[in-house]
Design an enzyme around this catalytic site. Sequence first.
Site, mmCIF file in Angstrom:
data_model
loop_
_atom_site.group_PDB
_atom_site.id
_atom_site.type_symbol
_atom_site.label_atom_id
_atom_site.label_comp_id
_atom_site.label_asym_id
_atom_site.label_seq_id
_atom_site.Cartn_x
_atom_site.Cartn_y
_atom_site.Cartn_z
ATOM 1 N N GLU A 44 -27.375 -69.658 -2.514
ATOM 2 C CA GLU A 44 -27.446 -68.749 -1.383
ATOM 3 C C GLU A 44 -28.888 -68.304 -1.171
ATOM 4 O OE1 GLU A 44 -25.123 -64.729 0.183
ATOM 5 O OE2 GLU A 44 -25.379 -65.029 -1.976
ATOM 6 N N LYS B 207 -21.123 -67.128 6.594
ATOM 7 C CA LYS B 207 -20.450 -66.245 5.637
ATOM 8 C C LYS B 207 -19.479 -65.322 6.363
ATOM 9 C CE LYS B 207 -21.729 -63.300 1.688
ATOM 10 N NZ LYS B 207 -22.920 -62.803 0.958
ATOM 11 N N CYS C 5 -20.763 -66.736 -1.515
ATOM 12 C CA CYS C 5 -20.821 -65.538 -2.353
ATOM 13 C C CYS C 5 -19.570 -64.652 -2.230
ATOM 14 C CB CYS C 5 -22.100 -64.764 -2.061
ATOM 15 S SG CYS C 5 -22.597 -63.656 -3.409
#
Length: 280
Positions: free
Chosen positions: A48, A117, A158
């Site tokens: 990331e 995301k 994440c």
Amino acid sequence: MSKMAASKLRLALIQLSVGMKKAENVSRALQKVKEAAGNGAQLVALPECFNSPYGTSYFPEYAEPIPGESTNALSCAAKEHGIFIVGGSIPERDGDKLYNTCTVWNPEGQMIAKHRKIHLFDIDVPGGITFRESDSLSPGNQLTTFDLPQCKVGIGICYDIRFAELAQLYGRMGCKLLLYPGAFNMTTGPVHWELLQRGRALDNQLYVGTISPARDVDANYVAWGHTTMVSPWGEVIATTEHEETVVYSDIDLDYVEKVRQMVPLRNQKRTDMYEVVQKS
């Protein structure tokens, strides 16, 4: 190519040191991609925010459109080395909005997937960490998969890993491998990082790989590291500590079906309890 050989996949998960200079970050990433390809990796994944320090104050400064400088470099590397690249994530600028975005490139250098995301990292742990991605980023709203010769792959970034429903949907879509570029921190990392990976892998009986930046104790946000690969049996089959390195993992996608046959979950008849919940 035999059926058994066709099911094998060599992955390289790059735990990259990320500094303040974008050009140096991208150059270092390309060096590691070249190294991984030279060691036989068919799919290489970055962490990331591989081109930017992680932090809401940095995202606007480092953000770029897609395609752009950083992703064009990934396209060229994928084509040069004849591999698939999962480009970790970068801060993406699209109009007046910023996203935390992962791109995926095939051996011809074509972008075959883009994941924004979905679940933004907004947490407040007293005595630990307070962070709000939503102060600068907008959330994505789409599931993202792509096809390798060996299997279908699902992508999360994440905080997405904390949402079991996302992994379940990917499993139902036929994914046998999930990849999560992520940067857990020194508060949540020691207790949740491996636990979440093993949970997603075990519940859905598939492989899960996570790719973290290397730890920089002088950074404003200190990453936990511990890039890891977990099997459908819930076992850690490859991992590392916190320094910059490449984690290699040779996996056999046929093992997914073997695990599902040994412990059948998908074809179990629903109990009355499930039927009541569904009808309520």
